[in-house]
Design a protein around this motif. Sequence first.
Motif, PDB file in Angstrom:
ATOM      1  N   ARG A 134       0.828  -1.212   0.000  1.00 59.96           N
ATOM      2  CA  ARG A 134       0.000   0.000   0.000  1.00 59.96           C
ATOM      3  C   ARG A 134       0.861   1.259   0.000  1.00 59.96           C
ATOM      4  O   ARG A 134       0.583   2.213  -0.728  1.00 59.96           O
ATOM      5  CB  ARG A 134      -0.923  -0.014   1.223  1.00 59.96           C
ATOM      6  N   ARG A 135       1.912   1.250   0.795  1.00 57.08           N
ATOM      7  CA  ARG A 135       2.794   2.416   0.854  1.00 57.08           C
ATOM      8  C   ARG A 135       3.473   2.670  -0.486  1.00 57.08           C
ATOM      9  O   ARG A 135       3.560   3.816  -0.941  1.00 57.08           O
ATOM     10  CB  ARG A 135       3.860   2.214   1.932  1.00 57.08           C
ATOM     11  N   GLN A 136       3.970   1.609  -1.099  1.00 57.18           N
ATOM     12  CA  GLN A 136       4.663   1.775  -2.380  1.00 57.18           C
ATOM     13  C   GLN A 136       3.702   2.295  -3.455  1.00 57.18           C
ATOM     14  O   GLN A 136       4.079   3.125  -4.294  1.00 57.18           O
ATOM     15  CB  GLN A 136       5.277   0.441  -2.819  1.00 57.18           C
ATOM     16  N   MET A 137       2.462   1.813  -3.420  1.00 54.90           N
ATOM     17  CA  MET A 137       1.466   2.276  -4.401  1.00 54.90           C
ATOM     18  C   MET A 137       1.196   3.774  -4.210  1.00 54.90           C
ATOM     19  O   MET A 137       1.085   4.524  -5.191  1.00 54.90           O
ATOM     20  CB  MET A 137       0.168   1.491  -4.231  1.00 54.90           C
ATOM     21  N   ILE A 138       1.114   4.211  -2.947  1.00 58.59           N
ATOM     22  CA  ILE A 138       0.867   5.630  -2.683  1.00 58.59           C
ATOM     23  C   ILE A 138       2.054   6.483  -3.133  1.00 58.59           C
ATOM     24  O   ILE A 138       1.889   7.563  -3.716  1.00 58.59           O
ATOM     25  CB  ILE A 138       0.587   5.842  -1.182  1.00 58.59           C
ATOM     26  N   LEU A 139       3.271   5.996  -2.877  1.00 61.25           N
ATOM     27  CA  LEU A 139       4.460   6.755  -3.250  1.00 61.25           C
ATOM     28  C   LEU A 139       4.640   6.842  -4.771  1.00 61.25           C
ATOM     29  O   LEU A 139       5.198   7.815  -5.278  1.00 61.25           O
ATOM     30  CB  LEU A 139       5.704   6.116  -2.612  1.00 61.25           C
ATOM     31  N   GLU A 140       4.174   5.832  -5.509  1.00 62.75           N
ATOM     32  CA  GLU A 140       4.323   5.828  -6.963  1.00 62.75           C
ATOM     33  C   GLU A 140       3.223   6.615  -7.676  1.00 62.75           C
ATOM     34  O   GLU A 140       3.345   6.915  -8.870  1.00 62.75           O
ATOM     35  CB  GLU A 140       4.335   4.382  -7.493  1.00 62.75           C
TER      36      GLU A 140
ATOM     37  N   ASP B 245      -1.375  17.773  -9.259  1.00 59.02           N
ATOM     38  CA  ASP B 245      -0.882  18.702  -8.232  1.00 59.02           C
ATOM     39  C   ASP B 245      -1.283  18.230  -6.837  1.00 59.02           C
ATOM     40  O   ASP B 245      -0.490  18.293  -5.887  1.00 59.02           O
ATOM     41  CB  ASP B 245      -1.445  20.109  -8.491  1.00 59.02           C
ATOM     42  N   LYS B 246      -2.524  17.752  -6.735  1.00 61.08           N
ATOM     43  CA  LYS B 246      -3.017  17.268  -5.444  1.00 61.08           C
ATOM     44  C   LYS B 246      -2.220  16.048  -4.981  1.00 61.08           C
ATOM     45  O   LYS B 246      -1.888  15.917  -3.795  1.00 61.08           O
ATOM     46  CB  LYS B 246      -4.501  16.930  -5.555  1.00 61.08           C
ATOM     47  N   ALA B 247      -1.887  15.159  -5.941  1.00 63.89           N
ATOM     48  CA  ALA B 247      -1.118  13.952  -5.603  1.00 63.89           C
ATOM     49  C   ALA B 247       0.273  14.322  -5.112  1.00 63.89           C
ATOM     50  O   ALA B 247       0.805  13.705  -4.172  1.00 63.89           O
ATOM     51  CB  ALA B 247      -1.029  13.038  -6.820  1.00 63.89           C
ATOM     52  N   THR B 248       0.879  15.338  -5.728  1.00 71.91           N
ATOM     53  CA  THR B 248       2.214  15.771  -5.295  1.00 71.91           C
ATOM     54  C   THR B 248       2.174  16.315  -3.877  1.00 71.91           C
ATOM     55  O   THR B 248       3.049  16.017  -3.046  1.00 71.91           O
ATOM     56  CB  THR B 248       2.749  16.847  -6.253  1.00 71.91           C
ATOM     57  N   ILE B 249       1.154  17.095  -3.563  1.00 72.81           N
ATOM     58  CA  ILE B 249       1.012  17.648  -2.197  1.00 72.81           C
ATOM     59  C   ILE B 249       0.790  16.530  -1.189  1.00 72.81           C
ATOM     60  O   ILE B 249       1.374  16.515  -0.094  1.00 72.81           O
ATOM     61  CB  ILE B 249      -0.146  18.674  -2.167  1.00 72.81           C
ATOM     62  N   GLU B 250      -0.063  15.562  -1.573  1.00 75.89           N
ATOM     63  CA  GLU B 250      -0.340  14.443  -0.662  1.00 75.89           C
ATOM     64  C   GLU B 250       0.909  13.605  -0.433  1.00 75.89           C
ATOM     65  O   GLU B 250       1.151  13.106   0.680  1.00 75.89           O
ATOM     66  CB  GLU B 250      -1.454  13.562  -1.237  1.00 75.89           C
ATOM     67  N   ARG B 251       1.726  13.440  -1.478  1.00 77.34           N
ATOM     68  CA  ARG B 251       2.959  12.660  -1.324  1.00 77.34           C
ATOM     69  C   ARG B 251       3.924  13.358  -0.362  1.00 77.34           C
ATOM     70  O   ARG B 251       4.569  12.718   0.476  1.00 77.34           O
ATOM     71  CB  ARG B 251       3.641  12.461  -2.673  1.00 77.34           C
TER      72      ARG B 251
ATOM     73  N   LYS C 299       4.877  12.413   7.212  1.00 74.78           N
ATOM     74  CA  LYS C 299       4.308  11.484   8.190  1.00 74.78           C
ATOM     75  C   LYS C 299       5.258  10.318   8.432  1.00 74.78           C
ATOM     76  O   LYS C 299       5.482   9.894   9.581  1.00 74.78           O
ATOM     77  CB  LYS C 299       2.950  10.982   7.695  1.00 74.78           C
ATOM     78  N   LEU C 300       5.828   9.777   7.346  1.00 74.28           N
ATOM     79  CA  LEU C 300       6.780   8.678   7.492  1.00 74.28           C
ATOM     80  C   LEU C 300       8.013   9.122   8.268  1.00 74.28           C
ATOM     81  O   LEU C 300       8.571   8.365   9.074  1.00 74.28           O
ATOM     82  CB  LEU C 300       7.189   8.141   6.111  1.00 74.28           C
ATOM     83  N   GLY C 301       8.457  10.355   8.035  1.00 71.60           N
ATOM     84  CA  GLY C 301       9.598  10.879   8.781  1.00 71.60           C
ATOM     85  C   GLY C 301       9.306  10.997  10.263  1.00 71.60           C
ATOM     86  O   GLY C 301      10.161  10.702  11.110  1.00 71.60           O
ATOM     87  N   GLU C 302       8.092  11.434  10.600  1.00 71.97           N
ATOM     88  CA  GLU C 302       7.710  11.544  12.012  1.00 71.97           C
ATOM     89  C   GLU C 302       7.653  10.158  12.667  1.00 71.97           C
ATOM     90  O   GLU C 302       8.060  10.000  13.819  1.00 71.97           O
ATOM     91  CB  GLU C 302       6.355  12.239  12.130  1.00 71.97           C
ATOM     92  N   GLU C 303       7.151   9.158  11.923  1.00 76.02           N
ATOM     93  CA  GLU C 303       7.110   7.802  12.467  1.00 76.02           C
ATOM     94  C   GLU C 303       8.518   7.285  12.719  1.00 76.02           C
ATOM     95  O   GLU C 303       8.776   6.632  13.745  1.00 76.02           O
ATOM     96  CB  GLU C 303       6.366   6.871  11.502  1.00 76.02           C
ATOM     97  N   ALA C 304       9.429   7.570  11.776  1.00 78.51           N
ATOM     98  CA  ALA C 304      10.820   7.129  11.958  1.00 78.51           C
ATOM     99  C   ALA C 304      11.444   7.802  13.174  1.00 78.51           C
ATOM    100  O   ALA C 304      12.180   7.172  13.949  1.00 78.51           O
ATOM    101  CB  ALA C 304      11.636   7.438  10.700  1.00 78.51           C
ATOM    102  N   GLY C 305      11.149   9.087  13.369  1.00 79.13           N
ATOM    103  CA  GLY C 305      11.675   9.789  14.536  1.00 79.13           C
ATOM    104  C   GLY C 305      11.151   9.210  15.834  1.00 79.13           C
ATOM    105  O   GLY C 305      11.878   9.111  16.832  1.00 79.13           O
ATOM    106  N   THR C 306       9.875   8.816  15.840  1.00 82.58           N
ATOM    107  CA  THR C 306       9.291   8.203  17.039  1.00 82.58           C
ATOM    108  C   THR C 306       9.966   6.872  17.354  1.00 82.58           C
ATOM    109  O   THR C 306      10.236   6.560  18.517  1.00 82.58           O
ATOM    110  CB  THR C 306       7.774   7.992  16.834  1.00 82.58           C
TER     111      THR C 306
END
Length: 494
Positions: A342-348, A450-456, A462-469
């Motif tokens: 799911r994550r990879q699909m969202i990132l692509e 444009d919306k997809a770029t903002i969401e990415r 969000k992933l960075g915050e999870e890694a920091g936690t």
Amino acid sequence: MRILMVIYMVIPVFIGLLLILSFDERIPDTEGEKPEGIEKIFLKTASYIFRRFVEKNRLFLKSHGRRRVRENLQKLDSEADVQKRLSDYYIKKISVVLIIVFLGSLLSLLSCFSSRRNTSLNSEGEVIRSDYGKGDRKTQLVAMDEEGEKLGAFNVSIAEKEYSEKESEELYKEMLKALSQEILLENKDLRHVKSDLKLPSQLKGYPFEISWKSDNIDVIHSDGKVMNEDIFFETSRVLLTANITYRDYEWENDFEITVVPRDFTDEEIIKQEIEGNIKKTEEETRTKDRFMLPANVEGIKLFWKEATDENSIMILMLSIIAAATIFIAGDRDLTKKVEYRRRQMILEYPAFVSRLVLYMGSGMSVRAILKKFANEYKAHIKDGGKRSFLYEEILKSCNELESGVPELNVYERLGVRCGSQQYARLVTLLSQNLKKGNSEMMALLREESDKATIERMSYARKLGEEAGTKLLVPMILMLLIVMVVIMIPAYLSF
């Protein structure tokens, strides 16, 4: 131990019976890998167990875990036969559990058998000697266990003080009176010594150094140990000499000690008699290859066993725990795979939409664009490139289009397989354009890009915050280590 051996034998025999019953069972698919050897055999057994005992179980059919696994497998490959993949998934998990339990029980059986085989005691109660030239062997024979009391260490601090010769002499005489009582410990007096004496090197409150010497160390050691442990011990007299020094002054004082037999319990008497019988028999039979242990003492019948390090039950328990852990962890790993997809699909998604807008702007149809993406992906994989979940789904969609599936259905199925909100929005736009046509299609797609770029970007934060936690706990541990490294030397310096 015999009961344990029976338990260890029952498990492999039971699994062996299942192996025989499952000889003609079908081997399930293992994701392109061809099972061989022990894996092939246990896959058949696992298939037999699943189809006859698990698959028809009502609790299994209604379990929440089974539904979750089914949904995850469907997300990973919506085109496959989900029921078949579900069966193969559980069969493979059961086969791993069977292998671990089977091997664990065999190891437990071998460990138990090895501990029995290496014994120095046969079934008739005879001790087996090593053959000529093979050296001595140590073993432990257990009838009863009784250990003597061990004396502790004494740390004495004496303030520095100097005395004149006259003061030292007076203090010496005073100390002798205290010393006569100090050395007694639990004994009544020096004429009836039954237990160990206390022979201090210093006496609290006095500046003297004391050293001791015994004229019969077989009865009293210089450390105060009294050797009257033998039940045949007779009353003995010992002269203990205390050499007392203070600076340049030196004195000697003799203590006449009478050591009497100590009081023995019935258990101690029996133990010493057994030890004496074993020692005597061993010395008398050194020309033979074995000797008998005493069968009774004081009217008590003795049964012998050899103390061994036997870890077979621990091996079996660990193998069962490992098997249960692997079985439970299998569903967790499957969930992680689905989440990773799911994550990879969202990132692509943003890059895919941008490319789609670019090619549609040049006049290509969506069908032609998907076919172009599929051909490029095939060439990428052929050159050893990394696989992509998104383009695998696009490749499936192209195959559906070539098979004659209506284009509208292909887009809808693509959105379902991708399984995220972003792809659902894109498929809705493509479907509406295909049904009704839309003059503002390009504008809507650019807006979606444009919306997809903002969401990415938001998702990346969000992933960075999870890694920091996740790094918070290691950082706290490192902080504690640094604090300990800094504080301990500072504390010791005071």
